[in-house]
Design a protein around this motif. Structure first.
Motif, PDB file in Angstrom:
ATOM      1  N   PRO A   1      -6.208  -6.774  -2.748  1.00  0.00           N
ATOM      2  CA  PRO A   1      -5.535  -5.633  -2.099  1.00  0.00           C
ATOM      3  C   PRO A   1      -4.845  -4.663  -3.059  1.00  0.00           C
ATOM      4  O   PRO A   1      -4.997  -3.456  -2.931  1.00  0.00           O
ATOM      5  CB  PRO A   1      -4.526  -6.309  -1.165  1.00  0.00           C
TER       6      PRO A   1
ATOM      7  N   GLU B   1       9.400   3.525   7.466  1.00  0.00           N
ATOM      8  CA  GLU B   1       9.317   2.060   7.532  1.00  0.00           C
ATOM      9  C   GLU B   1      10.148   1.552   8.708  1.00  0.00           C
ATOM     10  O   GLU B   1      11.348   1.807   8.779  1.00  0.00           O
ATOM     11  CB  GLU B   1       9.800   1.463   6.196  1.00  0.00           C
TER      12      GLU B   1
ATOM     13  N   THR C   1      -0.237 -17.808  -2.935  1.00  0.00           N
ATOM     14  CA  THR C   1      -1.280 -16.781  -2.939  1.00  0.00           C
ATOM     15  C   THR C   1      -2.657 -17.403  -3.164  1.00  0.00           C
ATOM     16  O   THR C   1      -2.783 -18.437  -3.832  1.00  0.00           O
ATOM     17  CB  THR C   1      -1.017 -15.746  -4.038  1.00  0.00           C
ATOM     18  N   ASN C   2      -3.669 -16.753  -2.609  1.00  0.00           N
ATOM     19  CA  ASN C   2      -5.028 -17.255  -2.825  1.00  0.00           C
ATOM     20  C   ASN C   2      -5.729 -16.522  -3.965  1.00  0.00           C
ATOM     21  O   ASN C   2      -6.879 -16.792  -4.272  1.00  0.00           O
ATOM     22  CB  ASN C   2      -5.857 -17.214  -1.528  1.00  0.00           C
TER      23      ASN C   2
ATOM     24  N   THR D   1       4.082  -7.513   4.666  1.00  0.00           N
ATOM     25  CA  THR D   1       3.600  -8.888   4.804  1.00  0.00           C
ATOM     26  C   THR D   1       4.392  -9.880   3.947  1.00  0.00           C
ATOM     27  O   THR D   1       4.560 -11.042   4.334  1.00  0.00           O
ATOM     28  CB  THR D   1       2.119  -8.928   4.356  1.00  0.00           C
ATOM     29  N   TRP D   2       4.859  -9.428   2.790  1.00  0.00           N
ATOM     30  CA  TRP D   2       5.454 -10.374   1.831  1.00  0.00           C
ATOM     31  C   TRP D   2       6.925 -10.639   2.097  1.00  0.00           C
ATOM     32  O   TRP D   2       7.573 -11.360   1.342  1.00  0.00           O
ATOM     33  CB  TRP D   2       5.209  -9.873   0.397  1.00  0.00           C
TER      34      TRP D   2
ATOM     35  N   VAL E   1       7.147   5.257  13.134  1.00  0.00           N
ATOM     36  CA  VAL E   1       6.294   6.415  13.383  1.00  0.00           C
ATOM     37  C   VAL E   1       5.678   6.237  14.762  1.00  0.00           C
ATOM     38  O   VAL E   1       5.014   5.237  15.042  1.00  0.00           O
ATOM     39  CB  VAL E   1       5.199   6.537  12.301  1.00  0.00           C
TER      40      VAL E   1
ATOM     41  N   HIS F   1       6.748  -8.184  12.097  1.00  0.00           N
ATOM     42  CA  HIS F   1       5.526  -7.670  11.459  1.00  0.00           C
ATOM     43  C   HIS F   1       4.792  -8.732  10.643  1.00  0.00           C
ATOM     44  O   HIS F   1       3.575  -8.876  10.724  1.00  0.00           O
ATOM     45  CB  HIS F   1       5.899  -6.489  10.538  1.00  0.00           C
TER      46      HIS F   1
ATOM     47  N   ALA G   1       0.839  -1.211   0.000  1.00  0.00           N
ATOM     48  CA  ALA G   1       0.000   0.000   0.000  1.00  0.00           C
ATOM     49  C   ALA G   1       0.872   1.259   0.000  1.00  0.00           C
ATOM     50  O   ALA G   1       0.662   2.174  -0.802  1.00  0.00           O
ATOM     51  CB  ALA G   1      -0.927  -0.007   1.212  1.00  0.00           C
TER      52      ALA G   1
HETATM   53  P1  FAD Z   1       1.759  -4.617   5.075  1.00  0.00           P
HETATM   54  O1  FAD Z   1       2.230  -5.483   3.995  1.00  0.00           O
HETATM   55  O2  FAD Z   1       1.469  -5.231   6.388  1.00  0.00           O
HETATM   56  O3  FAD Z   1       2.836  -3.448   5.253  1.00  0.00           O
HETATM   57  C1  FAD Z   1       2.785  -2.519   6.306  1.00  0.00           C
HETATM   58  C2  FAD Z   1       4.181  -1.933   6.521  1.00  0.00           C
HETATM   59  O4  FAD Z   1       4.093  -0.884   7.492  1.00  0.00           O
HETATM   60  C3  FAD Z   1       5.189  -2.928   7.062  1.00  0.00           C
HETATM   61  O5  FAD Z   1       6.346  -2.909   6.268  1.00  0.00           O
HETATM   62  C4  FAD Z   1       5.475  -2.445   8.494  1.00  0.00           C
HETATM   63  O6  FAD Z   1       6.781  -2.711   8.926  1.00  0.00           O
HETATM   64  C5  FAD Z   1       5.208  -0.953   8.369  1.00  0.00           C
HETATM   65  N1  FAD Z   1       4.822  -0.276   9.614  1.00  0.00           N
HETATM   66  C6  FAD Z   1       3.838  -0.667  10.477  1.00  0.00           C
HETATM   67  N2  FAD Z   1       3.751   0.211  11.496  1.00  0.00           N
HETATM   68  C7  FAD Z   1       4.687   1.178  11.270  1.00  0.00           C
HETATM   69  C8  FAD Z   1       5.099   2.336  11.978  1.00  0.00           C
HETATM   70  N3  FAD Z   1       4.513   2.711  13.128  1.00  0.00           N
HETATM   71  N4  FAD Z   1       6.110   3.087  11.477  1.00  0.00           N
HETATM   72  C9  FAD Z   1       6.720   2.721  10.317  1.00  0.00           C
HETATM   73  N5  FAD Z   1       6.377   1.619   9.611  1.00  0.00           N
HETATM   74  C10 FAD Z   1       5.371   0.862  10.072  1.00  0.00           C
HETATM   75  N6  FAD Z   1      -3.192 -10.606  -0.313  1.00  0.00           N
HETATM   76  C11 FAD Z   1      -3.326 -10.998  -1.604  1.00  0.00           C
HETATM   77  O7  FAD Z   1      -3.588 -10.176  -2.483  1.00  0.00           O
HETATM   78  N7  FAD Z   1      -3.160 -12.331  -1.948  1.00  0.00           N
HETATM   79  C12 FAD Z   1      -2.826 -13.273  -1.057  1.00  0.00           C
HETATM   80  O8  FAD Z   1      -2.682 -14.441  -1.402  1.00  0.00           O
HETATM   81  C13 FAD Z   1      -2.659 -12.867   0.316  1.00  0.00           C
HETATM   82  N8  FAD Z   1      -2.287 -13.765   1.257  1.00  0.00           N
HETATM   83  C14 FAD Z   1      -2.026 -13.336   2.530  1.00  0.00           C
HETATM   84  C15 FAD Z   1      -1.574 -14.254   3.461  1.00  0.00           C
HETATM   85  C16 FAD Z   1      -1.279 -13.866   4.764  1.00  0.00           C
HETATM   86  C17 FAD Z   1      -0.765 -14.865   5.743  1.00  0.00           C
HETATM   87  C18 FAD Z   1      -1.476 -12.513   5.131  1.00  0.00           C
HETATM   88  C19 FAD Z   1      -1.170 -12.044   6.526  1.00  0.00           C
HETATM   89  C20 FAD Z   1      -1.944 -11.583   4.223  1.00  0.00           C
HETATM   90  C21 FAD Z   1      -2.227 -11.980   2.905  1.00  0.00           C
HETATM   91  N9  FAD Z   1      -2.676 -11.074   1.939  1.00  0.00           N
HETATM   92  C22 FAD Z   1      -2.854 -11.481   0.639  1.00  0.00           C
HETATM   93  C23 FAD Z   1      -2.986  -9.681   2.304  1.00  0.00           C
HETATM   94  C24 FAD Z   1      -1.740  -8.780   2.338  1.00  0.00           C
HETATM   95  O9  FAD Z   1      -1.701  -8.296   3.616  1.00  0.00           O
HETATM   96  C25 FAD Z   1      -1.840  -7.694   1.285  1.00  0.00           C
HETATM   97  O10 FAD Z   1      -1.653  -8.300   0.010  1.00  0.00           O
HETATM   98  C26 FAD Z   1      -0.807  -6.579   1.374  1.00  0.00           C
HETATM   99  O11 FAD Z   1       0.471  -7.102   1.462  1.00  0.00           O
HETATM  100  C27 FAD Z   1      -1.054  -5.584   2.482  1.00  0.00           C
HETATM  101  O12 FAD Z   1      -0.166  -4.533   2.280  1.00  0.00           O
HETATM  102  P2  FAD Z   1      -0.062  -3.290   3.261  1.00  0.00           P
HETATM  103  O13 FAD Z   1       0.964  -2.396   2.681  1.00  0.00           O
HETATM  104  O14 FAD Z   1      -1.421  -2.770   3.526  1.00  0.00           O
HETATM  105  O15 FAD Z   1       0.421  -3.869   4.674  1.00  0.00           O
END
Ligand code: FAD
Length: 438
Positions: free
Chosen positions: A323, A39, A73-74, A47-48, A123, A64, A17
């Protein structure tokens, strides 16, 4: 605004994101200063980024990622991809976490995002200043951060994007008597691989995607698995090695588990696959006019911004979505708001719209804990954001493929990844493609 008259954007988190926000902000350099991405870790991908370790990281923060070693992946890559950045054509449809991480790393490189990221920086606080200008949306924000290896820093921004993820803080429903359980109690957040569970009796709590997926993994290690859940019946067959059971209501004094139907069983492991809680320790929800519960952040206009503070954006807060596609539309809508090409309604109207949306769902019978689930409704949502922001709507073939994969998964969660979806998606929709996705 900065001295150059441009808008300053902060991004919390360099997962998919946050990277998507950085990519779109940096490509609009006439309106925006280069973004600042905070970060906690020393890498992108959130997550990845698979980590074998569980618990607390060397940097003093909890690990994390909830990723497990053999996850595939699903969603197929054609549905997972950012609409403007395809996966390598040679890759199969369903990918490993390594493939997704590499994809995100390439995305960073392609859009030259890395220089904007402050790694090893947490943060600690995001707060609005100059509160009196809230209604006009011209509030500024203070972001207080701390380097893992350095001191505290405060920077001011015109907008903040919250991209810190919501699959890291385990949700652990309380079970009376849990202190009597003699085996190991863990959450799927800390599950990494099947081997430690070989020949053990494991009660998996929850039959969501993680609970079902992990149960399949465990039987391959010859674990004796009981899948305990509150669904009336699962719509798919389970292998004979997986027993089903109703919810665990209590742990008895001798350490055995009492199920809702009165049956009792012993287990060596109690594995909670009960989901995650929203957790934003750097925000003061009350100050923002928000309620944050473990399963809900509200009110949010268009599932994205608090009506009282329309320059704060929560990217990807919804569940049961695609996502990366979701991020793509939310981010461009948010940037159009900041640029002024999209005019938001008044605070009151946005609050009313969010409340109407909530009531419609409740009337349809949606439970409060599922209010942020989208499923098939996501496509109308993307179309709405795209239309308002003046960008291309999602490809109908992607929607069709998503729905088909979902149907197959519900029928056979063990084998749906083996189907050739290229043949399944209707030829009528397939021919609508200008740029084939397969
Ligand atoms: P995240 O990937 O969680 O990234 C958040 C980032 O913020 C991290 O790097 C963290 O270190 C950072 N952060 C957090 N708090 C702070 C702070 N206070 N200060 C600075 N940095 C911070 N999605 C799919 O599309 N297909 C799939 O097959 C799939 N399988 C999944 C399987 C599992 C087990 C899980 C848990 C999730 C899965 N997902 C899947 C969903 C997945 O979470 C999303 O695809 C996507 O990676 C979410 O991205 P994000 O950036 O929102 O969050």
């Amino acid at each position: 605004m900065s001295a150059t008259g441009k808008l300053r954007v902060a991004i919390v988190g360099a997962g998919a994101a946050g990277l998507c926000v950085a990519r779109h902000v940096s490509s609009r350099s006439t309106t925006f200063d280069p973004p600042v991405v905070y970060e906690i870790t020393d890498h992108v991908g959130g997550t990845w980024f698979y980590e074998e370790r569980v618990g607390i990281h060397d940097n003093g923060h909890p690990v994390h990622s909830s990723m497990y070693r053999d996850l595939r992946t699903n969603l197929p890559k054609e549905v997972m991809m950012f609409p403007d950045y395809p996966f390598d054509a040679q890759l199969p449809s369903f990918l490993s976490h390594r493939d997704i991480l590499q994809y995100l790393q390439k995305y960073c490189k392609r859009h030259a995002i890395t220089p904007y990221i402050k790694f090893n920086t947490v943060v600690e606080e995001v707060k609005p200043i100059s509160m009196e200008t809230v209604e006009g949306g011209a509030v500024t924000w203070e972001v207080i951060s701390r380097g893992t290896y350095g001191g505290q820093n405060t920077q001011t921004f015109d907008s903040v994007f919250i991209c810190s993820g919501h699959y890291s803080t385990p949700h652990l429903p309380s079970i009376p008597g849990i202190e009597h359980f003699k085996g190991a109690v863990m959450h799927s957040h800390s599950y990494r691989c099947r081997e430690p569970f070989a020949h053990q009796s494991v009660v998996v709590l929850g039959a969501g995607s993680s609970g079902v997926d992990i149960s399949f993994e465990l039987v391959q290690a010859n674990a004796k698995v009981t899948l305990s859940h509150n669904k009336p019946a699962l719509a798919f067959p389970l292998p004979p090695e997986i027993q089903q059971a109703p919810p665990v209501v209590k742990v008895l004094e001798d350490g055995s588990l009492l199920f809702q139907d009165g049956s009792v069983a012993h287990a060596e492991v109690l594995l909670f696959c009960t989901g995650y809680s929203f957790h934003f320790p750097f925000l003061c929800p009350k100050q923002l006019g928000l309620g944050i519960q473990h399963h809900l952040v509200a009110p949010l206009y268009k599932y994205l911004l608090p009506p009282a503070f329309p320059s704060l954006f929560f990217v990807g807060i919804c569940k049961i979505i695609c996502p990366f596609i979701h991020f793509h539309y939310q981010v461009q809508f948010a940037l159009a708001v900041l640029e002024g090409t999209v005019q938001l309604p008044s605070r009151k109207m946005m609050e009313e719209a969010a409340e109407r949306e909530r009531q419609m769902k409740v009337q349809k019978g949606v439970q409060e804990k599922h209010l942020l689930q989208m499923g098939s409704d996501q496509w109308e949502y993307y179309l709405d954001l795209a239309t308002i922001a003046g960008i291309s709507p999602p490809n109908p073939v992607v929607e069709s493929l998503y729905e088909e994969v979902g149907r197959q998964r519900r029928m056979n969660p063990q084998a749906y990844r083996q189907i050739n979806y290229k043949l399944v998606v209707t030829s009528q929709l397939y021919t609508k493609l200008q740029h084939p996705i397969f």
